[in-house]
Design a protein around this motif. Structure first.
Motif, PDB file in Angstrom:
ATOM      1  N   TYR A   1      61.188  20.445  56.327  1.00  0.00           N
ATOM      2  CA  TYR A   1      62.510  20.077  55.787  1.00  0.00           C
ATOM      3  C   TYR A   1      63.628  20.876  56.476  1.00  0.00           C
ATOM      4  N   PRO A   2      63.457  22.197  56.641  1.00  0.00           N
ATOM      5  CA  PRO A   2      64.480  22.921  57.409  1.00  0.00           C
ATOM      6  C   PRO A   2      64.627  22.400  58.830  1.00  0.00           C
ATOM      7  N   ALA A   3      63.509  21.951  59.416  1.00  0.00           N
ATOM      8  CA  ALA A   3      63.602  21.405  60.773  1.00  0.00           C
ATOM      9  C   ALA A   3      64.461  20.130  60.764  1.00  0.00           C
ATOM     10  N   PHE A   4      64.316  19.311  59.720  1.00  0.00           N
ATOM     11  CA  PHE A   4      65.166  18.110  59.601  1.00  0.00           C
ATOM     12  C   PHE A   4      66.640  18.525  59.472  1.00  0.00           C
ATOM     13  N   ASP A   5      66.895  19.573  58.689  1.00  0.00           N
ATOM     14  CA  ASP A   5      68.282  20.062  58.580  1.00  0.00           C
ATOM     15  C   ASP A   5      68.806  20.494  59.942  1.00  0.00           C
ATOM     16  N   MET A   6      67.925  21.136  60.711  1.00  0.00           N
ATOM     17  CA  MET A   6      68.335  21.610  62.043  1.00  0.00           C
ATOM     18  C   MET A   6      68.697  20.440  62.963  1.00  0.00           C
ATOM     19  N   VAL A   7      67.994  19.319  62.779  1.00  0.00           N
ATOM     20  CA  VAL A   7      68.318  18.129  63.583  1.00  0.00           C
ATOM     21  C   VAL A   7      69.797  17.797  63.378  1.00  0.00           C
ATOM     22  N   GLY A   8      70.238  17.830  62.101  1.00  0.00           N
ATOM     23  CA  GLY A   8      71.636  17.540  61.796  1.00  0.00           C
ATOM     24  C   GLY A   8      72.566  18.605  62.338  1.00  0.00           C
ATOM     25  N   ILE A   9      72.183  19.856  62.147  1.00  0.00           N
ATOM     26  CA  ILE A   9      73.045  20.962  62.585  1.00  0.00           C
ATOM     27  C   ILE A   9      73.233  20.925  64.108  1.00  0.00           C
ATOM     28  N   LYS A  10      72.162  20.537  64.797  1.00  0.00           N
ATOM     29  CA  LYS A  10      72.225  20.506  66.265  1.00  0.00           C
ATOM     30  C   LYS A  10      72.779  19.184  66.799  1.00  0.00           C
ATOM     31  N   GLY A  11      73.157  18.283  65.903  1.00  0.00           N
ATOM     32  CA  GLY A  11      73.767  17.029  66.350  1.00  0.00           C
ATOM     33  C   GLY A  11      72.782  16.049  66.952  1.00  0.00           C
ATOM     34  N   LEU A  12      71.489  16.233  66.670  1.00  0.00           N
ATOM     35  CA  LEU A  12      70.500  15.235  67.121  1.00  0.00           C
ATOM     36  C   LEU A  12      70.461  14.123  66.072  1.00  0.00           C
ATOM     37  N   SER A  13      69.708  13.088  66.345  1.00  0.00           N
ATOM     38  CA  SER A  13      69.692  12.038  65.329  1.00  0.00           C
ATOM     39  C   SER A  13      68.378  11.284  65.337  1.00  0.00           C
ATOM     40  N   TYR A  14      68.115  10.604  64.234  1.00  0.00           N
ATOM     41  CA  TYR A  14      66.893   9.815  64.092  1.00  0.00           C
ATOM     42  C   TYR A  14      67.224   8.556  63.299  1.00  0.00           C
TER      43      TYR A  14
END
Ligand code: SF4
Ligand code: SF4
Length: 778
Positions: free
Chosen positions: A656-669
């Protein structure tokens, strides 16, 4: 509980720019009267608004649609009111890009996602209950037992005492001090990290003996430990003596003979059996927490194995140490033997008692192998450097020390120590493959090494050869604690961890798999005296934290302060024992019928028992089969939609924190994915998967920690258990004529967030290929 919900939607952090807030707010059912938007909900005004509604409107369940639950949890703590977080920021708008960046209207898929998450959050908020701490049945004891009176144990006892708690040190030997008391010198622990230091152990012993809150008992050992944190009942015995709690070893079966009677299993024991884990010992003493600091034992040359009998499979071949001459040549000794000799005076050749003025230190068995000796570590390198300095101290200006290594590991400031040895003209250091050690007739030894840093094969003639052998944890092949636990007297699966009482080698160094038992010093890993003292301080604090948490009825670790605990609805228990068998921490005993007997102060609140229970009768106040199930059911699954809908159950520790990091880093899914955080994949109950599939969700992705030898699961084996359950899900899917590809488990570490977009894409592609779930619309 009569719920009164208040819903607070934040429009800050870019939320209002990406979403139609008015439309979102309309998804809140009309029965919820209190619904507000605020430009910065986490600001004092925003928080004040919520507090005001709690005080004057009677709101007791606060739903905050804003940022991830992993941030600002202290700001949004409105205890005793329940708080539910809807992750619009990291989970929706930061991790999803609109299809048309220039469009004026919010993106329809991103809007749908936010609406779904709000519905799911509201569903969960309706079902969870306020957490109330567990009330221990008996008063919690605050005394800490420290097993082992070496440098680690005594330091831990002193740290415990200095923090205001009482410590009792239990030492098997007649005197305290352990191996630290047998040293001539220590490696340096202060600047300039070059010179050997006088041993600190004498000072530590004096201080511990003088401290009023430290009790030292020597010449005793543990016969049995029963109970749980805050309530450990410990029976002692004389070292090596028999105890009524000794469980007989299994009897070997002889081919052709009648099977001999075996000792009872814990759950089959009669009240008189030593294996009866529920028996109370009236002679036992109570302690609150335990620090295991029993240290290490010296590595021993493996005994020669018998040749296999005809038809038998040969056992795996041990590496050979024959070429090094240990136990064959008098002047070949281990580093332990050399230390003891050095502490007693000069370094002398064992063969004739003459001063040894040239000594070779062999750090790896060699003969073409890159391996170190078993249980050797960085400390073994540092010890070789230290003992080389002894040779120089004792032997005068012409004394020579040669160190042959494959890996010279000098961590941290020890690099300076290494440098000081390098600069000593009497110490020769080289990488090299030692191929033989032999005697040349006058007691001197000839050592041959190939592939040295000198670029050639060399031979040196020396008085002695010292092998840099390793430090074996005392828990290797020995339960040490003799725990009266259903899971056995020691720690499970120690072979997997070479006998170390490990719980999580990355995140939680002091935890064992038995709550309330902390491990410090060389029983945890080979280390220096300075590191042992630091470890001691760490475990002292952990033990104190454990006692105080048990006293308050909250979880100690890793969900520190969690007030929930597993609640069993026993009327429907079928005594299948899955929960007792799968609990990674031995928190559950069982009675003679197999009904689980929870030990709440042992429990880490991982929820594995909840995931295991086929009857679905294990639940937590704020995390239950129903609360997660209701979120799954609240997901919107359009009947006619060409895009597959995917549910992700993500472990809240790493995934779940990794998913948050996706958002923080501006990546997307993909915006067709909905994520529900779970305490651990071990808590995943298959009913959630069945509910999701019968609802028409096209695919389910379980994302948890890595398992296997380098496991990273906070709850040791939750992720692994989920994978075992996955096999069963596969069978269930086939029986429903659903493709097994619809459910997949992926392992991920917290720092592998950049893999998430790829993982999601690959799964979405698979599901698109498999086609829509045929249960859609039913
Ligand atoms: S499985 Fe986890 S939650 Fe359940 S009793 Fe064991 S430690 Fe507690
Ligand atoms: S898994 Fe459920 S049914 Fe089985 S013993 Fe545990 S509580 Fe009872």
């Amino acid at each position: 509980m009569d719920k009164k919900l208040g819903v607070y939607i934040c429009t800050g952090c870019g939320i209002v720019e990406a979403l139609d807030i008015e439309k979102l707010e309309k998804k809140v059912p009309p029965k919820i009267k209190i619904r507000k938007t605020h430009p910065i909900v986490c600001s004092p005004e925003g928080v004040g608004l919520i507090k005001e509604d709690i005080a004057s409107e009677g709101v007791n369940t606060v739903v905050i649609a804003a940022c991830s639950r992993r941030v600002l949890y202290d700001v949004f703590d409105f205890g005793p009111a329940i708080v539910e977080r809807v992750n619009l920021r990291e989970g929706v708008i930061w991790s999803h890009k609109p299809q048309d960046p220039d469009a004026e209207e919010p993106d329809e898929f991103i809007q749908e996602m936010a609406e779904d998450y709000l519905r799911m959050g509201l569903a969960e908020a309706e079902r969870i209950l306020p957490a109330e701490p567990y009330q221990p049945e008996e008063p919690i004891d605050k005394r800490i037992m420290v097993l082992g009176g070496g440098v680690t144990g005594l330091s831990a006892a002193l740290d415990v005492a200095k923090a205001g708690y009482e410590a009792t040190v239990i030492e098997k030997a007649a005197k305290v001090g352990g191996f630290a008391a047998k040293l001539r010198k220590q490696t340096p622990s202060s600047y300039p990290y070059e010179d050997l230091q006088e041993p600190v152990i004498e000072q530590i012993i004096k201080e511990a003996q003088a401290h009023p809150r430290v009790e030292i008992r020597t010449g005793i050992e543990v016969a049995r430990i029963a109970g749980a944190p805050g309530l450990f009942d410990v029976t002692f015995k004389e070292p090596g003596s028999k105890s009524k709690w000794d469980i007989p070893a299994p009897v070997e079966e002889v081919e052709g003979a009648e099977a001999p009677p075996q000792p009872p299993m814990a759950d089959k024991a009669t009240p008189e059996d030593p294996a009866n884990i529920l028996a109370k010992d009236p002679e036992a003493e109570r302690f609150g927490a335990i620090i295991l600091a029993t240290g290490w034992k010296a590595w021993e040359l493996p005994k020669e194995t018998e040749a296999p009998k005809e038809g038998e499979e040969p056992e795996a071949k041990e590496p050979s140490y024959d070429h090094l001459g240990l136990e064959k040549l008098a002047n070949v000794v281990t580093n332990v033997a050399l230390e003891e000799m050095a502490a007693q005076g000069k370094i002398l050749r064992p063969s004739d008692g003459k001063p040894a003025t040239s000594v070779a230190f062999v750090q790896c068995p060699g003969q073409g192998s890159d391996e170190d000796f078993p249980y050797a570590a960085a400390i073994t390198s540092t010890v070789a450097l230290k003992q080389a300095k002894y040779v120089r101290e004792d032997g005068g200006p012409d004394a020579r020390a040669y160190i042959f290594y494959q890996h010279m590991r000098t961590l941290g400031q020890n690099e300076y120590f290494y440098k000081s040895a390098q600069q000593d003209e009497g110490i020769f250091l080289t990488k090299g493959d030692v191929v033989s050690v032999s005697e040349n007739g006058d007691g001197t030894l000839v050592l041959e090494a190939n592939d040295t840093l000198l670029g050639e094969n060399i031979k040196v003639s020396v008085d002695m050869v010292v092998l840099g052998t390793g430090m074996v944890p005392t828990t290797k092949d020995d339960p040490v604690l003799n725990l009266a636990y259903r899971q056995g007297p020691g720690f499970l699966d120690l072979d997997l961890f070479d006998g170390y009482p490990d719980s999580n080698f990355i995140c939680f160094p002091y935890e064992t798999r038995r709550t309330g038992i902390y491990v410090a010093g060389c029983v945890r890993r080979a280390m220096s005296i300075q590191e042992c003292r630091e470890d001691a301080a760490g475990t002292a604090l952990k033990a104190i934290q454990c006692i105080e948490s048990a006293n308050r009825g909250v979880s100690v670790h890793p969900r520190s302060g969690d007030m929930t605990f597993p609640d069993f609805f026993f009327q429907r228990c079928t005594q299948c024992k899955r929960c007792t068998e799968e609990c990674p921490f031995g928190a559950l005993d069982d009675d003679e019928k197999g009904t689980p007997l929870p030990n709440q102060t042992r429990c880490r609140r991982c929820g594995t028992c909840m995931g295991a229970c086929p009857e679905r009768i294990v639940n937590f106040a704020d995390y239950s089969i129903d609360s997660i199930g209701s979120m799954v059911k609240a997901m919107d699954v359009p009947e006619e939609d060409e895009k597959p809908r995917v549910l992700v159950l993500a472990c809240e520790n790493d995934a779940y924190p990794a998913f948050d990091m996706v958002g923080i880093k501006g990546l997307s899914y993909s915006p067709f994915v909905r994520i529900i955080p779970v305490r651990c994949l071990g808590s995943m109950n298959v009913v959630w998967i069945k509910d999701a599939l019968s609802k028409g969700i096209d695919g389910i992705l379980l994302i948890g920690c890595k398992f296997g030898d380098d496991y990273q699961c906070h709850f040791i084996k939750g992720s692994e258990l989920a994978s075992i359950r996955m096999d069963k899900i596969g069978e269930a899917l086939l029986s429903l004529a659903l493709e097994k590809e619809r459910v997949k488990q992926v392992e991920i570490a917290i720092d592998e967030y950049d893999k998430i977009p790829g993982i999601i894409k690959e799964f979405m592609d698979t599901i698109e290929e498999v086609g829509p779930n045929p249960f859609k619309g039913f």
